[in-house]
Design an enzyme around this catalytic site. Structure first.
Site, mmCIF file in Angstrom:
data_model
loop_
_atom_site.group_PDB
_atom_site.id
_atom_site.type_symbol
_atom_site.label_atom_id
_atom_site.label_comp_id
_atom_site.label_asym_id
_atom_site.label_seq_id
_atom_site.Cartn_x
_atom_site.Cartn_y
_atom_site.Cartn_z
ATOM 1 N N ASP A 88 0.870 -1.165 0.000
ATOM 2 C CA ASP A 88 0.000 0.000 0.000
ATOM 3 C C ASP A 88 0.917 1.228 0.000
ATOM 4 O OD1 ASP A 88 -2.434 1.540 0.543
ATOM 5 O OD2 ASP A 88 -1.561 1.821 2.527
ATOM 6 N N ASP A 114 -0.150 5.072 0.735
ATOM 7 C CA ASP A 114 -0.474 6.079 1.757
ATOM 8 C C ASP A 114 -0.575 5.418 3.136
ATOM 9 O OD1 ASP A 114 -1.968 8.512 2.831
ATOM 10 O OD2 ASP A 114 -3.579 7.054 2.874
#
Ligand code: B16
Ligand code: MG
Length: 214
Positions: A10, A12
């Site tokens: 991922d 953010d």
């Protein structure tokens, strides 16, 4: 033939802390509208799309009934505030721990991709000096459904030409852990996702990934 293994990160809240900029940009919008919003509510926005985030912020008030065009304008405004905050980012925003871990994994030949709901992933990667580093980038621009739907991770595995069951996801969002599991992948939880307790591993410090992957 050896089975290829891969890691899908991922972006953010995992590679870089743009989550604080999302919070500030949503908070500015919520305050202007007079809608209550705080950091606890912000945790519900992790990993979900821009428009779904707006619906969560507006969910209990009069603005939830606004026409779609006006909601789109509010989301655009938040995105302009967010992108203005991103402009100040530089490679110094990539922590030495994250950079060093990624470089060690690269040297060991681990295949790596980004799996992010963000439509700004390309800009963020460019700002922190990771443009072109990953073997594949699956983001908000190539998906129809955001996390907890598994689409973003299944596309990342497809781009890498690796089977879903041979991928491990690293996530800070509980929605992302669910997306990984629905994709048939195991998931490492960090940050807010640790609190939710659904990861296959929990880490507090990014370099702990090396003992999981190597
Ligand atoms: P954008 P990730 C997600 O990124 C964020 O966690 C989430 O808060 C945001 O709403 C979503 O991207 C969409 O971002 O407005 O830039 O398209 O955690 O999946 O990397
Ligand atoms: Mg995240």
């Amino acid at each position: 033939m050896e089975i290829q293994k891969a890691v899908i990160f991922d972006l953010d809240g995992v590679i870089v802390h743009t989550d604080i900029y999302h919070y500030r940009a949503w908070k500015e919008l919520a305050d202007r509208l007079g809608v209550p919003f705080d950091e606890t509510a912000n945790n519900r926005l992790r990993g979900v799309s821009r428009m779904e985030s707006l619906e969560i912020i507006l969910e209990n008030g009069e603005f939830s009934r606004l026409p779609a065009t006006e909601k789109a304008a509010l989301a655009d405004r938040k995105n302009e505030t967010y992108k203005a905050l991103l402009q100040a980012m530089s490679p110094a925003d990539l922590s030495p721990e994250v950079r060093g871990t990624l470089e060690t994994l690269r040297k060991q030949g681990v295949r790596m991709a980004i799996g992010s709901s963000s439509r700004n992933a390309g800009l963020i990667l460019e700002k922190i000096g990771l443009e072109g580093f990953f073997d594949a980038v699956s983001d908000g621009n190539n998906i129809t459904n955001s996390k907890p739907d598994p689409e973003v991770f299944l596309k990342a595995a497809g781009f890498l030409c690796v089977r879903p069951q041979d991928c491990i996801v690293v996530e800070d969002a509980d929605a992302g852990i669910e997306a990984a599991h629905r994709a048939g992948m195991k998931a490492v939880a960090m940050g807010d996702a640790v609190r939710a307790g659904r990861g296959d591993w929990n880490i507090a410090f990014f370099p702990e990934l090396l003992s999981i992957f190597l």
